[in-house]
Design a protein around this motif. Structure first.
Motif, PDB file in Angstrom:
ATOM      1  N   PRO A 151      32.489  38.896  31.391  1.00  0.00           N
ATOM      2  CA  PRO A 151      33.638  39.262  30.766  1.00  0.00           C
ATOM      3  C   PRO A 151      35.658  39.331  31.977  1.00  0.00           C
ATOM      4  CG  PRO A 151      32.536  40.909  31.287  1.00  0.00           C
ATOM      5  CD  PRO A 151      31.798  39.734  31.707  1.00  0.00           C
ATOM      6  N   LEU A 152      36.138  38.961  31.352  1.00  0.00           N
ATOM      7  CA  LEU A 152      38.079  39.052  32.265  1.00  0.00           C
ATOM      8  C   LEU A 152      38.529  40.075  31.363  1.00  0.00           C
ATOM      9  CD1 LEU A 152      38.293  35.343  31.966  1.00  0.00           C
ATOM     10  CD2 LEU A 152      37.666  36.696  34.393  1.00  0.00           C
ATOM     11  N   VAL A 153      39.113  40.604  32.578  1.00  0.00           N
ATOM     12  CA  VAL A 153      40.098  41.812  31.966  1.00  0.00           C
ATOM     13  C   VAL A 153      41.427  41.288  32.689  1.00  0.00           C
ATOM     14  CG1 VAL A 153      38.147  43.739  32.070  1.00  0.00           C
ATOM     15  CG2 VAL A 153      38.962  43.615  34.047  1.00  0.00           C
ATOM     16  N   ASP A 154      42.759  42.353  32.406  1.00  0.00           N
ATOM     17  CA  ASP A 154      43.879  42.022  32.773  1.00  0.00           C
ATOM     18  C   ASP A 154      44.031  42.030  34.383  1.00  0.00           C
ATOM     19  OD1 ASP A 154      46.356  41.169  32.655  1.00  0.00           O
ATOM     20  OD2 ASP A 154      46.832  43.007  32.263  1.00  0.00           O
ATOM     21  N   GLY A 155      44.474  41.167  34.680  1.00  0.00           N
ATOM     22  CA  GLY A 155      44.680  41.738  36.457  1.00  0.00           C
ATOM     23  C   GLY A 155      43.404  40.465  37.239  1.00  0.00           C
ATOM     24  N   ASP A 156      42.837  40.022  36.629  1.00  0.00           N
ATOM     25  CA  ASP A 156      41.484  39.467  37.189  1.00  0.00           C
ATOM     26  C   ASP A 156      41.421  37.866  37.812  1.00  0.00           C
ATOM     27  OD1 ASP A 156      39.282  41.289  36.359  1.00  0.00           O
ATOM     28  OD2 ASP A 156      38.555  40.366  35.592  1.00  0.00           O
ATOM     29  N   ARG A 157      41.317  38.538  39.030  1.00  0.00           N
ATOM     30  CA  ARG A 157      41.859  36.825  40.124  1.00  0.00           C
ATOM     31  C   ARG A 157      40.019  35.807  39.361  1.00  0.00           C
ATOM     32  NH1 ARG A 157      45.881  38.356  43.916  1.00  0.00           N
ATOM     33  NH2 ARG A 157      44.395  36.489  45.764  1.00  0.00           N
ATOM     34  N   ILE A 158      40.391  34.230  39.937  1.00  0.00           N
ATOM     35  CA  ILE A 158      39.198  33.943  39.692  1.00  0.00           C
ATOM     36  C   ILE A 158      39.837  32.624  40.724  1.00  0.00           C
ATOM     37  CG2 ILE A 158      38.272  31.929  38.129  1.00  0.00           C
ATOM     38  CD1 ILE A 158      39.867  33.328  35.640  1.00  0.00           C
ATOM     39  N   GLN A 159      38.860  32.613  41.336  1.00  0.00           N
ATOM     40  CA  GLN A 159      38.907  31.691  42.835  1.00  0.00           C
ATOM     41  C   GLN A 159      38.127  30.379  42.480  1.00  0.00           C
ATOM     42  OE1 GLN A 159      38.689  33.041  46.752  1.00  0.00           O
ATOM     43  NE2 GLN A 159      38.938  31.103  47.548  1.00  0.00           N
ATOM     44  N   ILE A 160      38.248  29.427  41.995  1.00  0.00           N
ATOM     45  CA  ILE A 160      38.088  28.384  42.208  1.00  0.00           C
ATOM     46  C   ILE A 160      38.243  26.832  43.390  1.00  0.00           C
ATOM     47  CG2 ILE A 160      37.264  26.045  40.425  1.00  0.00           C
ATOM     48  CD1 ILE A 160      37.619  27.929  38.023  1.00  0.00           C
ATOM     49  N   GLY A 161      37.681  26.570  44.139  1.00  0.00           N
ATOM     50  CA  GLY A 161      38.207  26.142  45.295  1.00  0.00           C
ATOM     51  C   GLY A 161      38.663  26.910  45.985  1.00  0.00           C
ATOM     52  N   ARG A 162      39.774  26.033  46.428  1.00  0.00           N
ATOM     53  CA  ARG A 162      41.185  26.523  47.177  1.00  0.00           C
ATOM     54  C   ARG A 162      42.217  27.348  46.067  1.00  0.00           C
ATOM     55  NH1 ARG A 162      41.487  21.766  51.629  1.00  0.00           N
ATOM     56  NH2 ARG A 162      39.685  22.852  53.052  1.00  0.00           N
ATOM     57  N   SER A 163      42.324  27.457  45.703  1.00  0.00           N
ATOM     58  CA  SER A 163      42.671  27.635  43.854  1.00  0.00           C
ATOM     59  C   SER A 163      42.277  28.642  43.668  1.00  0.00           C
ATOM     60  CB  SER A 163      42.973  26.402  43.141  1.00  0.00           C
ATOM     61  OG  SER A 163      42.961  25.718  43.344  1.00  0.00           O
ATOM     62  N   VAL A 164      43.777  29.452  43.128  1.00  0.00           N
ATOM     63  CA  VAL A 164      43.288  31.306  42.210  1.00  0.00           C
ATOM     64  C   VAL A 164      43.908  30.707  41.564  1.00  0.00           C
ATOM     65  CG1 VAL A 164      43.639  33.502  43.095  1.00  0.00           C
ATOM     66  CG2 VAL A 164      42.734  32.225  44.881  1.00  0.00           C
ATOM     67  N   ILE A 165      43.191  31.519  40.276  1.00  0.00           N
ATOM     68  CA  ILE A 165      44.330  32.161  39.421  1.00  0.00           C
ATOM     69  C   ILE A 165      44.030  33.113  39.196  1.00  0.00           C
ATOM     70  CG2 ILE A 165      43.640  30.840  36.778  1.00  0.00           C
ATOM     71  CD1 ILE A 165      42.028  28.594  37.703  1.00  0.00           C
ATOM     72  N   LEU A 166      45.313  33.960  38.462  1.00  0.00           N
ATOM     73  CA  LEU A 166      45.405  34.900  37.545  1.00  0.00           C
ATOM     74  C   LEU A 166      45.290  34.906  36.542  1.00  0.00           C
ATOM     75  CD1 LEU A 166      46.064  37.883  37.753  1.00  0.00           C
ATOM     76  CD2 LEU A 166      48.639  37.143  37.582  1.00  0.00           C
ATOM     77  N   PHE A 167      44.115  36.273  35.596  1.00  0.00           N
ATOM     78  CA  PHE A 167      43.640  36.435  34.575  1.00  0.00           C
ATOM     79  C   PHE A 167      45.168  37.711  33.692  1.00  0.00           C
ATOM     80  CE2 PHE A 167      41.815  37.988  30.810  1.00  0.00           C
ATOM     81  CZ  PHE A 167      41.395  37.005  30.207  1.00  0.00           C
ATOM     82  N   SER A 168      45.773  37.168  32.857  1.00  0.00           N
ATOM     83  CA  SER A 168      46.580  38.323  31.735  1.00  0.00           C
ATOM     84  C   SER A 168      45.893  38.578  30.737  1.00  0.00           C
ATOM     85  CB  SER A 168      47.829  37.878  31.990  1.00  0.00           C
ATOM     86  OG  SER A 168      48.141  37.279  33.765  1.00  0.00           O
ATOM     87  N   ASP A 169      45.838  39.606  29.927  1.00  0.00           N
ATOM     88  CA  ASP A 169      45.571  39.389  28.896  1.00  0.00           C
ATOM     89  C   ASP A 169      46.361  40.784  28.304  1.00  0.00           C
ATOM     90  OD1 ASP A 169      44.147  39.165  26.121  1.00  0.00           O
ATOM     91  OD2 ASP A 169      42.155  39.694  26.872  1.00  0.00           O
TER      92      ASP A 169
END
Length: 560
Positions: free
Chosen positions: A78-96
């Motif tokens: 599950p994702l919560v606000d502020g989580d950082r998702i790393q896929i390859g060299r890319s980093v994605i910030l999840f905001s909820d």
């Protein structure tokens, strides 16, 4: 329902933002993904983000290099606000967020009471922010056990956040746990009016939304004196002069500290402990939770939170300035280009008017040709603007690349003859159908051909060659556009695909090649150039002949 977003904060697609709706969102290199990353270490079908009830869930889709959440590999989480998702060299910030955090805070915070001269107070502890500010939030003023809390607060302060409100909510969560408070809030001064405004509120119990009375007298005292204060009996504290509200809310103890920035106090942090009114009266209100050590810790937190807010405001001001500068550059470039087009239309209209007055068909025809040419320029300019500004997924259908590029050559033949340029089109007769967005590829190729004709216009023996074919290695389809013009200087090659970068001077908008690259990347392909000064240029547009595999169906009812 909460509003969830995914923001790419690291990688080639940095700055791209995506909304999370009710439908699953695919992440990967494949063109059928809602979030397509131009990262060679990302699988074509890498991960999914989907809703499971009221929360969002991240699923790895059997990727080659794995999916990481806050630095840890996961299969589903599950994702919560502020989580950082790393896929390859890319980093994605999840905001909820639940929506506007400031509106929520304003709905649950109630500033009560008025300051009166001669208030007698039951404040039992006070610490000046000057002591903390002079040496910083160090272990000289907080217990060694609290340094880990300050470290986590500092980490939150420099972590990516979509808004000040979300940052302060995370700081409040850590603060309430650290000092064993029941509730907390942050009040910031409005820059224009200097009024205090609730921007964040948190209850220790999940879902708590009862009104939270905050003594205006205590807040005013903290802001005026610069001291953080601790009261051990809020019910009998004369500064909490709205006793009935305090009693009904069950406020037992309170801490209030200034948020001291570099140059001024920008607000306050307030936390309290609560108990039922009858339980408080039965116990005499003598059990204390807060201590002076808690007050010192909160002073240090207030300082760090204030610096984080100031840095955020500075960053927002910088972004706003850059946005205004970009808007000014855009308006200036487009206005100049449109002005040139309108001057052409005006000149053609003048010739038409003269021809009508003198019944001169040749002059009318000449004027109309000028008007028609400039109408084409307006059309291409508008289409490039729409294509570049709109994020879209290509409509992929099987079709003939030769036929599409043949239409481009036929459309540009008259333009080439007018410019004294020979347009040579050679199509691979063995090229089978490919899957692509016909309108998109047509526009991408058209922009490159127009640039090539412009590059050799007015030169002796000007030649533009257009060819199609297939690259067996990788099963790619390609379109090659070559010219024998002056070539592109080496120092310009790296920037010609950037928006508003043009080698044609005032004749170009700098949109054409940027649009072509955007379209090719939407197809999972790329556009490249080979050029030497004086040796002409060759642009290669290529993309996979077959689309990616369709998304696999996911059961939203899976347990995680």
């Amino acid at each position: 329902m909460s509003r969830a977003t995914l923001l790419v904060i690291q990688g080639q697609d940095q700055g791209a933002r995506f909304q999370v709706g009710d439908d699953p969102i695919g992440i990967g290199r494949g063109v059928r993904n809602e979030i397509r990353l131009l990262d060679t270490e990302v699988s074509r079908q890498h991960a999914h983000v989907l809703r499971d009830g009221g929360r969002c869930v991240l699923l790895d889709r059997g990727s080659s290099n794995g999916t990481f959440l806050n630095g840890r590999p996961i299969k589903s989480a599950p994702l919560v606000d502020g989580d950082r998702i790393q896929i390859g060299r890319s980093v994605i910030l999840f905001s909820d967020s639940r929506g506007d955090e400031s509106k929520y805070a304003a709905s649950v915070i109630d500033l009560v009471g008025r300051e009166e001269a001669g208030d007698s107070s039951r404040i039992v502890g006070r610490v000046s922010h000057e002591t903390s500010s002079a040496a910083g939030p160090s272990t000289l003023f907080v217990r060694p056990a609290d340094t880990s809390v300050l470290y986590r607060i500092a980490e939150e302060a420099v972590s990516p956040s979509s808004s000040v409100e979300q940052l302060l909510v995370r700081v409040l969560d850590l603060t309430i746990a650290a000092v064993s408070a029941n509730r907390g809030c942050v009040l910031l001064r409005e820059i224009e009016s200097d009024e205090l405004t609730p921007v964040a509120a948190r209850h220790r119990q999940s879902g708590g939304s009862e009104k939270m009375p905050v003594s205006r007298s205590i807040v005013d005292y903290v802001l005026r004196s610069g001291h953080g204060v601790r009261t051990s009996d809020a019910r009998r504290d004369a500064r909490f002069d709205a006793g009935q509200s305090i009693l009904q809310a069950g406020v037992r103890e309170a801490l209030c500290v200034p948020m001291q920035g570099r140059y001024e106090t920008i607000g306050v942090i307030y936390v309290d402990t609560t108990t039922a009114a009858d339980a408080w009266l039965a116990g005499g209100g003598k059990t204390e939770v807060f201590s002076d050590e808690h007050l010192r810790l909160l002073i240090a937190i207030g300082r760090q939170a204030a610096l984080a807010v100031e840095n955020n405001r500075y960053q927002q001001a910088l972004v706003k300035a850059e946005r205004l500068a970009a808007m000014g550059q855009t308006i200036a470039l487009l206005s100049h280009h449109i002005k040139n087009i309108l001057q052409g239309v005006r000149g053609g209209s003048y010739l038409i008017d003269m021809g009508l007055g003198g019944h001169n068909e040749e002059m009318i025809r000449k004027g109309w040709n000028i008007v028609e040419k400039n109408q084409g320029k307006i059309y291409h300019l508008v289409m490039d603007m729409l294509t570049f500004s709109k994020d879209r997924r290509p409509t992929l259908e099987a079709g003939s690349v030769n036929q599409t590029i043949g239409d481009v050559c036929e459309l540009m033949q008259a333009r080439a003859e007018e410019c004294g340029v020979r347009l040579d089109c050679r199509f691979d007769p063995h090229l089978t159908d490919a899957v692509f967005d016909e309108e998109g590829i047509h526009r991408a190729a058209l922009n490159v051909v127009i640039n090539a004709i412009d590059a050799v216009e007015g030169t002796d023996g000007g030649l533009v060659s257009v060819e199609t074919g297939r690259i067996a290695d990788g099963d790619l389809v390609f379109i090659a556009v070559s010219d024998n013009g002056p070539g592109i200087p080496a120092d310009k090659l790296a920037s010609i695909f950037n928006i508003f970068e043009s080698t044609k001077g005032l004749r170009g908008t700098g949109l054409g090649l940027a649009v072509s690259r955007k379209i090719l990347r939407e197809h999972g392909g790329e556009i490249s150039v080979e050029s030497q000064p004086g040796g002409g240029s060759r642009f290669l547009l290529s993309w996979p002949r077959h689309p990616d595999e369709e998304h696999r169906a996911f059961d939203n009812k899976t347990s995680y």
